[in-house]
Design a protein around this motif. Structure first.
Motif, PDB file in Angstrom:
ATOM      1  N   CYS A  81       0.823  -1.229  -0.123  1.00 32.47           N
ATOM      2  CA  CYS A  81      -0.010  -0.005   0.004  1.00 32.47           C
ATOM      3  C   CYS A  81       0.858   1.336  -0.139  1.00 32.47           C
ATOM      4  O   CYS A  81       2.196   1.152  -0.181  1.00 32.47           O
ATOM      5  CB  CYS A  81      -1.059  -0.047   1.233  1.00 32.47           C
ATOM      6  SG  CYS A  81      -0.048   0.088   2.734  1.00 32.47           S
ATOM      7  N   LYS A 116      -8.368  -7.675   7.296  1.00 38.99           N
ATOM      8  CA  LYS A 116      -7.302  -6.802   5.968  1.00 38.99           C
ATOM      9  C   LYS A 116      -6.424  -7.820   5.737  1.00 38.99           C
ATOM     10  O   LYS A 116      -6.160  -8.035   4.349  1.00 38.99           O
ATOM     11  CB  LYS A 116      -6.601  -5.621   6.721  1.00 38.99           C
ATOM     12  CG  LYS A 116      -5.695  -5.134   5.583  1.00 38.99           C
ATOM     13  CD  LYS A 116      -5.003  -3.857   6.001  1.00 38.99           C
ATOM     14  CE  LYS A 116      -3.972  -4.041   6.924  1.00 38.99           C
ATOM     15  NZ  LYS A 116      -3.071  -2.860   6.937  1.00 38.99           N
ATOM     16  N   TYR A 120      -5.708  -9.751   2.113  1.00 38.79           N
ATOM     17  CA  TYR A 120      -4.420  -9.710   1.474  1.00 38.79           C
ATOM     18  C   TYR A 120      -4.327 -11.069   0.443  1.00 38.79           C
ATOM     19  O   TYR A 120      -3.918 -11.448  -0.165  1.00 38.79           O
ATOM     20  CB  TYR A 120      -3.289  -9.700   2.504  1.00 38.79           C
ATOM     21  CG  TYR A 120      -2.746  -8.309   2.820  1.00 38.79           C
ATOM     22  CD1 TYR A 120      -3.432  -7.271   2.126  1.00 38.79           C
ATOM     23  CD2 TYR A 120      -1.802  -8.129   3.743  1.00 38.79           C
ATOM     24  CE1 TYR A 120      -2.888  -5.815   2.650  1.00 38.79           C
ATOM     25  CE2 TYR A 120      -1.445  -6.922   4.165  1.00 38.79           C
ATOM     26  CZ  TYR A 120      -1.952  -5.783   3.443  1.00 38.79           C
ATOM     27  OH  TYR A 120      -1.350  -4.699   3.810  1.00 38.79           O
ATOM     28  N   GLN A 123      -6.371 -11.161  -2.346  1.00 36.12           N
ATOM     29  CA  GLN A 123      -5.599 -10.340  -3.414  1.00 36.12           C
ATOM     30  C   GLN A 123      -4.478 -11.390  -4.127  1.00 36.12           C
ATOM     31  O   GLN A 123      -4.513 -11.061  -5.202  1.00 36.12           O
ATOM     32  CB  GLN A 123      -5.135  -9.070  -2.740  1.00 36.12           C
ATOM     33  CG  GLN A 123      -6.107  -7.938  -2.466  1.00 36.12           C
ATOM     34  CD  GLN A 123      -5.528  -7.029  -1.583  1.00 36.12           C
ATOM     35  OE1 GLN A 123      -4.570  -6.488  -1.757  1.00 36.12           O
ATOM     36  NE2 GLN A 123      -6.062  -6.664  -0.425  1.00 36.12           N
ATOM     37  N   THR A 129      -8.312  -4.801  -4.168  1.00 33.48           N
ATOM     38  CA  THR A 129      -8.458  -4.853  -2.846  1.00 33.48           C
ATOM     39  C   THR A 129      -9.939  -4.521  -2.524  1.00 33.48           C
ATOM     40  O   THR A 129     -10.421  -4.882  -1.429  1.00 33.48           O
ATOM     41  CB  THR A 129      -7.666  -3.413  -2.604  1.00 33.48           C
ATOM     42  OG1 THR A 129      -7.839  -3.138  -1.016  1.00 33.48           O
ATOM     43  CG2 THR A 129      -8.183  -2.367  -3.145  1.00 33.48           C
ATOM     44  N   ASN A 194       2.403  -2.298  -5.240  1.00 33.82           N
ATOM     45  CA  ASN A 194       1.292  -1.710  -5.017  1.00 33.82           C
ATOM     46  C   ASN A 194       0.474  -0.967  -6.170  1.00 33.82           C
ATOM     47  O   ASN A 194      -0.438  -0.151  -5.812  1.00 33.82           O
ATOM     48  CB  ASN A 194       1.488  -0.598  -3.733  1.00 33.82           C
ATOM     49  CG  ASN A 194       2.077   0.554  -4.202  1.00 33.82           C
ATOM     50  OD1 ASN A 194       2.540   0.772  -5.421  1.00 33.82           O
ATOM     51  ND2 ASN A 194       2.240   1.518  -3.386  1.00 33.82           N
ATOM     52  N   TYR A 197      -2.973  -2.101  -6.544  1.00 36.87           N
ATOM     53  CA  TYR A 197      -3.930  -1.463  -5.454  1.00 36.87           C
ATOM     54  C   TYR A 197      -4.118   0.281  -5.673  1.00 36.87           C
ATOM     55  O   TYR A 197      -5.392   0.396  -5.552  1.00 36.87           O
ATOM     56  CB  TYR A 197      -2.926  -1.656  -4.197  1.00 36.87           C
ATOM     57  CG  TYR A 197      -3.347  -0.718  -2.924  1.00 36.87           C
ATOM     58  CD1 TYR A 197      -4.332  -1.231  -1.977  1.00 36.87           C
ATOM     59  CD2 TYR A 197      -2.678   0.419  -2.705  1.00 36.87           C
ATOM     60  CE1 TYR A 197      -4.744  -0.549  -0.816  1.00 36.87           C
ATOM     61  CE2 TYR A 197      -3.057   1.396  -1.628  1.00 36.87           C
ATOM     62  CZ  TYR A 197      -3.984   0.766  -0.757  1.00 36.87           C
ATOM     63  OH  TYR A 197      -4.537   1.452   0.312  1.00 36.87           O
TER      64      TYR A 197
END
Length: 217
Positions: A81, A116, A120, A123, A129, A194, A197
């Motif tokens: 992130c 979260k 992950y 993902q 996300t 990231n 994301y």
């Protein structure tokens, strides 16, 4: 706000400052900053959110960063992130310009740390996300900024210059009675871990990020 407010008893049901203490901070560029850190009585969700003030915090519309807690990014340096770099940039800019950092206990866009981490894993299996959150039965973004507005009012701030790329923060604060004179973007902190994301943030929630074009992507 003076440190004389230490352990002050609130005079009404409105949220108020509980404690103010000095907090020296090491910035990522090696400089040292001095902030005042505040805790609060009576915030709507009962969580332990804090605010940091840099400089005198005065002015018509002080710079304000509303930052949601991210243990993996802020503490552990996760590259999945952009939270850690955004926090460090915010601390630097607040040290230079003065203003407030509101640090909200809203891990994982409000779904919590363990959820979260479950996201992950999804993902890694191909979800973005937001799709990962939905697969776990959560909303795209479950954050509510009522406590941010309460904290600002307790600090005597009703008009701000907001440091954000997220239009929902501005919309929610304005709906809660905080005037946003201006929204200033943070930097764009992208890397190979990231980029997907960040692309999802632009696509789903209209974050104001200008991302590189990846050939073949």
């Amino acid at each position: 706000m003076s440190p004389s407010c230490l352990q002050a008893v609130p005079a009404s049901n409105e949220p108020s400052v509980r404690t103010a203490a000095q907090l020296p901070i090491h910035l990522a560029d090696g400089r040292e900053a001095l902030a005042t850190i505040y805790s609060f009585h009576g915030l709507a969700d009962g969580k332990e959110h804090v605010a940091l003030r840099f400089g005198d915090g005065q002015g018509d519309a002080p710079l304000v960063r509303v930052h949601s807690e991210c243990m993996t990014g802020d503490v552990l340096g996760s590259a999945r992130c952009d939270c850690g770099p955004q926090l460090q940039e915010s601390l630097r800019r607040l040290h230079e310009e003065g203003g407030y950092l509101l640090y909200l206990r809203q891990e994982g866009r409000g779904i919590g740390l363990y959820a979260k981490l479950d996201a992950y894993r999804l993902q890694e299996q191909g979800h973005d996300t937001y799709a990962a959150n939905r697969a776990l039965g959560h909303g795209d973004d479950e954050r509510n900024y009522t406590v941010a507005a309460e904290m600002l009012r307790a600090l005597g701030v009703s008009r701000v210059t907001l440091l954000t790329n997220n239009p929902d923060k501005r919309a929610q604060l304005e709906a809660l009675g905080i005037e946003v004179a201006e929204a200033r973007p943070t930097g764009v902190f992208h890397g190979r871990h990231n980029l997907r994301y960040l692309e999802a943030k632009v696509r789903h929630t209209r974050h104001t990020l200008v991302l590189p074009v990846v050939e073949g992507g």
